[in-house]
Design a protein around this motif. Structure first.
Motif, PDB file in Angstrom:
ATOM      1  N   UNK A 132       0.851  -1.202   0.000  1.00 10.50           N
ATOM      2  CA  UNK A 132       0.000   0.000   0.000  1.00 10.50           C
ATOM      3  C   UNK A 132       0.879   1.242   0.000  1.00 10.50           C
ATOM      4  N   UNK A 133       0.296   2.395  -0.405  1.00  7.94           N
ATOM      5  CA  UNK A 133       1.052   3.659  -0.412  1.00  7.94           C
ATOM      6  C   UNK A 133       0.166   4.798   0.084  1.00  7.94           C
ATOM      7  N   UNK A 134       0.804   5.793   0.692  1.00  8.20           N
ATOM      8  CA  UNK A 134       0.064   6.958   1.198  1.00  8.20           C
ATOM      9  C   UNK A 134       0.834   8.239   0.922  1.00  8.20           C
ATOM     10  N   UNK A 138      -0.950  14.521   3.424  1.00 11.40           N
ATOM     11  CA  UNK A 138      -2.369  14.446   3.853  1.00 11.40           C
ATOM     12  C   UNK A 138      -2.812  13.018   4.140  1.00 11.40           C
ATOM     13  N   UNK A 139      -1.920  12.026   3.944  1.00  8.45           N
ATOM     14  CA  UNK A 139      -2.160  10.599   4.265  1.00  8.45           C
ATOM     15  C   UNK A 139      -3.161   9.918   3.328  1.00  8.45           C
ATOM     16  N   UNK A 140      -3.580  10.601   2.249  1.00  9.71           N
ATOM     17  CA  UNK A 140      -4.509   9.952   1.301  1.00  9.71           C
ATOM     18  C   UNK A 140      -3.843   8.705   0.722  1.00  9.71           C
ATOM     19  N   UNK A 141      -4.655   7.636   0.533  1.00 10.67           N
ATOM     20  CA  UNK A 141      -4.105   6.382   0.022  1.00 10.67           C
ATOM     21  C   UNK A 141      -3.994   6.421  -1.497  1.00 10.67           C
ATOM     22  N   UNK A 142      -2.998   5.762  -2.036  1.00  5.96           N
ATOM     23  CA  UNK A 142      -2.895   5.640  -3.493  1.00  5.96           C
ATOM     24  C   UNK A 142      -2.768   4.162  -3.841  1.00  5.96           C
ATOM     25  N   UNK A 143      -3.525   3.730  -4.841  1.00  4.46           N
ATOM     26  CA  UNK A 143      -3.457   2.318  -5.240  1.00  4.46           C
ATOM     27  C   UNK A 143      -2.094   2.019  -5.846  1.00  4.46           C
ATOM     28  N   UNK A 144      -1.617   0.804  -5.613  1.00  2.00           N
ATOM     29  CA  UNK A 144      -0.275   0.423  -6.095  1.00  2.00           C
ATOM     30  C   UNK A 144      -0.168   0.583  -7.612  1.00  2.00           C
ATOM     31  N   UNK A 145      -1.236   0.220  -8.325  1.00  3.83           N
ATOM     32  CA  UNK A 145      -1.114   0.299  -9.794  1.00  3.83           C
ATOM     33  C   UNK A 145      -1.017   1.770 -10.262  1.00  3.83           C
ATOM     34  N   UNK A 159      -2.811  13.340  -5.695  1.00  5.48           N
ATOM     35  CA  UNK A 159      -3.747  14.137  -6.507  1.00  5.48           C
ATOM     36  C   UNK A 159      -4.541  15.133  -5.650  1.00  5.48           C
ATOM     37  N   UNK A 160      -4.603  14.898  -4.332  1.00  7.15           N
ATOM     38  CA  UNK A 160      -5.380  15.776  -3.444  1.00  7.15           C
ATOM     39  C   UNK A 160      -4.558  17.014  -3.051  1.00  7.15           C
ATOM     40  N   UNK A 161      -3.327  16.800  -2.512  1.00 11.74           N
ATOM     41  CA  UNK A 161      -2.583  17.943  -1.957  1.00 11.74           C
ATOM     42  C   UNK A 161      -1.217  18.167  -2.620  1.00 11.74           C
ATOM     43  N   UNK A 162      -0.884  17.318  -3.586  1.00 10.98           N
ATOM     44  CA  UNK A 162       0.412  17.418  -4.310  1.00 10.98           C
ATOM     45  C   UNK A 162       1.632  17.055  -3.455  1.00 10.98           C
ATOM     46  N   UNK A 163       1.378  16.468  -2.267  1.00 13.49           N
ATOM     47  CA  UNK A 163       2.504  15.989  -1.441  1.00 13.49           C
ATOM     48  C   UNK A 163       3.123  14.739  -2.075  1.00 13.49           C
ATOM     49  N   UNK A 164       4.296  14.365  -1.610  1.00 12.39           N
ATOM     50  CA  UNK A 164       4.927  13.151  -2.129  1.00 12.39           C
ATOM     51  C   UNK A 164       4.200  11.927  -1.580  1.00 12.39           C
ATOM     52  N   UNK A 165       4.087  10.909  -2.453  1.00  9.35           N
ATOM     53  CA  UNK A 165       3.474   9.650  -2.021  1.00  9.35           C
ATOM     54  C   UNK A 165       4.594   8.632  -1.799  1.00  9.35           C
ATOM     55  N   UNK A 166       4.441   7.820  -0.762  1.00  9.86           N
ATOM     56  CA  UNK A 166       5.483   6.850  -0.418  1.00  9.86           C
ATOM     57  C   UNK A 166       4.835   5.493  -0.114  1.00  9.86           C
TER      58      UNK A 166
END
Ligand code: CNA
Length: 270
Positions: A132-134, A138-145, A159-166
């Motif tokens: 999983x990734x967030x 803002x901690x929003x989840x992003x699907x692996x694909x 896509x919500x706050x433009x923060x980096x996803x990890x």
């Protein structure tokens, strides 16, 4: 060596006995994934190209916030999907199939225990995984694909706050999943239990403490290229040390336990 293997097989064959694994990057090196600390082949020895201030920075949350590119260069190479489980991963799965697996505590982020067929309630991915990734802001989840697609063109952003996803890998400076602490409370005092520590330098805490904390009546086994951690600092009289390739040991144990046909079937299935 043979006497030690026979002793392990004997404990595993005992009615009502179980085994808890404590594993690290060394059980996946034969799958083609480098470990951290092996001289010459380990990731830390090969990170010059990422221009890091120090090798661990690639998994440091503060460094990631400023400069996520190094992590994503490495993540692209290590991302699950390209690698198949090792004989050792299948040995863990066979212990589960035979009703022997108490738990598998893994420091690995490659999800190969799952791919080998070990069930969710039997695995503790102490340092998280790529599953999983967030967004780190803002901690929003992003699907692996989605993450995988965005990785092809740059650093994935929320896509919500433009923060980096990890991916939910535990970086230095982050807490471990609550599952780790909850299940360890249940597991650390298990009687009639074998503790097999494999493919880890036991250098990362709190994970490295687990084989030290385990019930005193529990027989401990180390399968690794070198002696490390509690096996050096606080050895127990009953410890069994096997300084060998973990797949070779797993293969021999499978033979002694009479599980060879099942192992071959798992390998053939891939
Ligand atoms: P480490 O510090 O690199 O230690 C690996 C140990 O395994 C060393 O003592 C090696 O000698 C030994 N080893 C390597 N190959 C074999 C083999 N075939 N048979 C027996 N022993 C072998 O790695 P640790 O896991 O102890 O360190 C913890 C880190 C590594 C965790 O935070 C992981 O996230 C991280 N990591 C994970 C992966 C992965 O998911 N596959 C890869 C690289 C690093």
């Amino acid at each position: 060596m043979d006497k030690k293997l026979e002793k392990i097989a004997e404990v595993l064959k005992k009615e009502g006995s179980t085994v808890t694994f404590f594993v690290g990057a060394g059980i996946s090196t034969n799958c083609g994934i480098p470990d951290f600390r092996s001289p010459k082949t380990g990731l830390y020895a090969n990170l010059q190209r990422l221009n890091l201030p120090y090798p661990e920075a690639v998994f440091d949350i503060e460094y990631f916030k400023k400069s996520p590119k190094a992590f994503y260069t490495l993540a692209d190479e290590l991302f699950p999907g390209k690698f198949l489980p090792s004989i050792f991963h299948y040995f863990i799965k066979l212990c589960q199939d035979k009703g022997k697996l108490r738990r598998c505590y893994s420091q690995n982020i490659d999800t190969l225990e799952r791919i080998a067929g070990v069930e969710d309630d039997k695995i503790v991915e102490a340092h998280g995984s790529f599953a999983n990734s967030h967004c780190i802001t803002c901690k929003a989840e992003m699907e692996t694909k989605v993450l995988r697609k965005l990785m092809k063109t740059g650093i994935p952003k929320c896509p919500v706050c433009k923060g980096y996803v990890k991916p939910d890998i535990v970086f230095f400076g982050e807490g471990l999943p609550s599952k780790f602490f909850d299940l360890w409370d249940e597991d650390c005092d298990t009687e009639k239990n074998l503790a097999i520590v494999a493919g880890t330098s036991l250098a990362v805490f709190p994970f490295a403490n687990l084989p030290h904390e385990i019930n005193k009546n529990c027989k401990r086994v180390l399968i690794n290229r070198e002696k490390c951690g509690t096996f050096l600092d606080s050895p127990r009289k009953t410890d069994i040390i096997l300084l060998e390739d973990c797949d070779k040991i797993a293969e021999k144990l499978v033979d002694l336990l009479g599980w060879k046909t099942e192992l071959d079937a798992l390998i053939a299935k891939g």
